[in-house]
Design an enzyme around this catalytic site. Structure first.
Site, short mmCIF file in Angstrom:
data_model
loop_
_atom_site.label_atom_id
_atom_site.label_comp_id
_atom_site.label_asym_id
_atom_site.label_seq_id
_atom_site.Cartn_x
_atom_site.Cartn_y
_atom_site.Cartn_z
N ASP A 93 -4.92 4.34 6.75
CA ASP A 93 -3.81 3.47 6.35
C ASP A 93 -3.41 3.98 4.97
O ASP A 93 -3.83 3.44 3.94
CB ASP A 93 -4.23 2.01 6.31
N HIS A 115 5.51 -6.03 3.69
CA HIS A 115 6.60 -5.82 4.65
C HIS A 115 7.68 -6.89 4.60
O HIS A 115 8.20 -7.33 5.62
CB HIS A 115 6.03 -5.74 6.06
N GLU A 173 5.30 5.74 9.42
CA GLU A 173 6.42 4.95 8.90
C GLU A 173 7.10 5.67 7.73
O GLU A 173 6.58 5.68 6.62
CB GLU A 173 5.91 3.60 8.43
N TYR A 181 4.63 1.45 17.29
CA TYR A 181 3.29 1.97 17.58
C TYR A 181 3.42 2.94 18.75
O TYR A 181 3.73 2.52 19.88
CB TYR A 181 2.34 0.84 17.96
N HIS A 231 8.65 0.30 12.50
CA HIS A 231 7.20 0.15 12.71
C HIS A 231 6.81 0.26 14.19
O HIS A 231 6.03 -0.56 14.68
CB HIS A 231 6.77 -1.22 12.16
N ARG A 280 3.15 -2.72 0.63
CA ARG A 280 2.61 -3.83 -0.17
C ARG A 280 3.19 -3.85 -1.57
O ARG A 280 3.41 -2.80 -2.17
CB ARG A 280 1.08 -3.71 -0.23
N GLN A 310 3.93 6.47 5.78
CA GLN A 310 2.70 5.68 5.83
C GLN A 310 2.07 5.91 7.20
O GLN A 310 2.70 5.65 8.23
CB GLN A 310 3.00 4.20 5.62
#
Length: 338
Positions: A238, A105, A303, A181, A179, A80, A275
């Site tokens: 997060d 992002h 990340e 998952y 990114h 961010r 992250q």
């Protein structure tokens, strides 16, 4: 063939999208779309079958409307940026706001929304690879500088490495990441039984909008303490973790393991931190690939990247790339039995 491709549809700008498959001699497979330089699948042999350990979708159309960045390459700036703005060399740059009043992002012109060009492919049966290229023009998305990026995916034995390299013509922010998952059980399961260890003793602190406030805290004894293997359970995360110095060389940054599947994932990187995101923002009932249903805690994102909002925090290490410098970001995901 170690490297193969097929047509995978077109973007709204009538660009042809390709879906590549890398397959090495150990039976591992990685699938990469030129749209978003996106990792759409990663199959690892477990026993007598292959398990796809990254979440995603069956079609290009689903990736083009996805707001969760499944498998995407992220840039120009991951994380961010507060108030969607920053100053560089005395000039203010306004970015698009795509998360409340903030920028996330790379915004609507992010790398995940671009169709990358194929630069090179390596047909080595042991270590097949694919290199994609992207040119970002000065002013696109509000960012300064013309930037050329190369991203290389390489499948080695039971590991996947991703390397980003870039150069620019004027000072420009660049803080990339990937990114994916991960779910070591395969899709359709929650990650509560995964155990995580991060080679970090500090994290950033942040406000309600998840914007760092410039402070660092010791994580020992907190809900963010992953200095030893810790079950994820129902703890929402997060958060950006600063990696220990020895993790920035060849040492691991993080290890995830799942006793149920008998698999372990080790992540190494040359970035300053990671992250951690436990996918709690994924809407229940999200349709995934192969008929799977995704929802909160369907996967785990780790990340590697530079500090978030570093463009507005002079106390953080800089993420500004200068002419003559070469951006070099490498990450490797290694899978093995526990």
């Amino acid at each position: 063939m170690p490297v193969s491709s097929k047509p995978w549809g077109r973007t709204p700008y009538r660009e042809d999208v390709l879906l590549f498959t890398l397959e090495n001699s150990t039976g591992c497979k990685a699938r990469i779309s030129t749209y978003g330089a996106t990792l759409t699948g990663l199959e690892i042999p477990v026993g007598d079958k292959n398990i796809d350990l990254v979440l995603g979708f069956d079609s290009l159309e689903e990736y083009m409307t996805d707001g969760n960045y499944f498998g995407a390459t992220i840039g120009r700036v991951a994380g961010r940026i507060s108030n969607a703005a920053f100053e560089l060399d005395g000039q203010k740059y306004q970015l698009d706001r795509n998360e409340g009043s903030n920028h996330l992002h790379g915004g609507k012109y992010g790398f995940n929304r671009r169709n990358w060009k194929v630069l090179a492919q390596n047909e080595d049966a042991k270590s097949p690879s694919l290199t994609l290229e992207l040119h970002c023009k000065d002013g696109m998305g509000g960012y300064p500088g013309n930037v050329r990026i190369e991203t290389t995916f390489t499948l080695n034995s039971t590991s996947l490495s991703i390397v980003h390299r870039a150069q620019c013509d004027t000072p420009a922010p660049l803080n990339m990441t990937n990114h994916p998952y991960f779910n070591l059980n395969g899709g359709g399961h929650e990650i509560d039984n995964h155990e995580l260890k991060i080679f970090s003793a500090k994290s950033t602190t942040f406000d309600k909008a998840l914007i760092p406030d410039g402070r660092l805290i010791e994580t020992c004894g907190s809900e963010a303490d992953f200095s030893n293997f810790t079950p994820l359970g129902k703890t929402v995360q997060d958060r950006f973790f600063i990696l220990d110095k020895n993790s920035l060389a060849d040492g691991p940054a993080a290890i995830v393991r799942c006793k149920e599947s008998g698999l372990e994932l080790e992540i190494s990187t040359n970035q300053r931190g990671v992250q951690l995101y436990t996918a709690d923002g994924i809407a229940a009932g999200t349709k995934g690939k192969n008929g799977q249903q995704y929802g909160p805690r369907c996967g785990l994102c780790i990340e590697p990247m530079g500090y978030p909002d570093a463009v507005n925090r002079p106390e953080f290490p800089s993420v500004i790339l200068h002419p003559g410098e070469r951006y070099n970001h490498s990450t490797e995901y290694r899978f093995r039995p526990i």
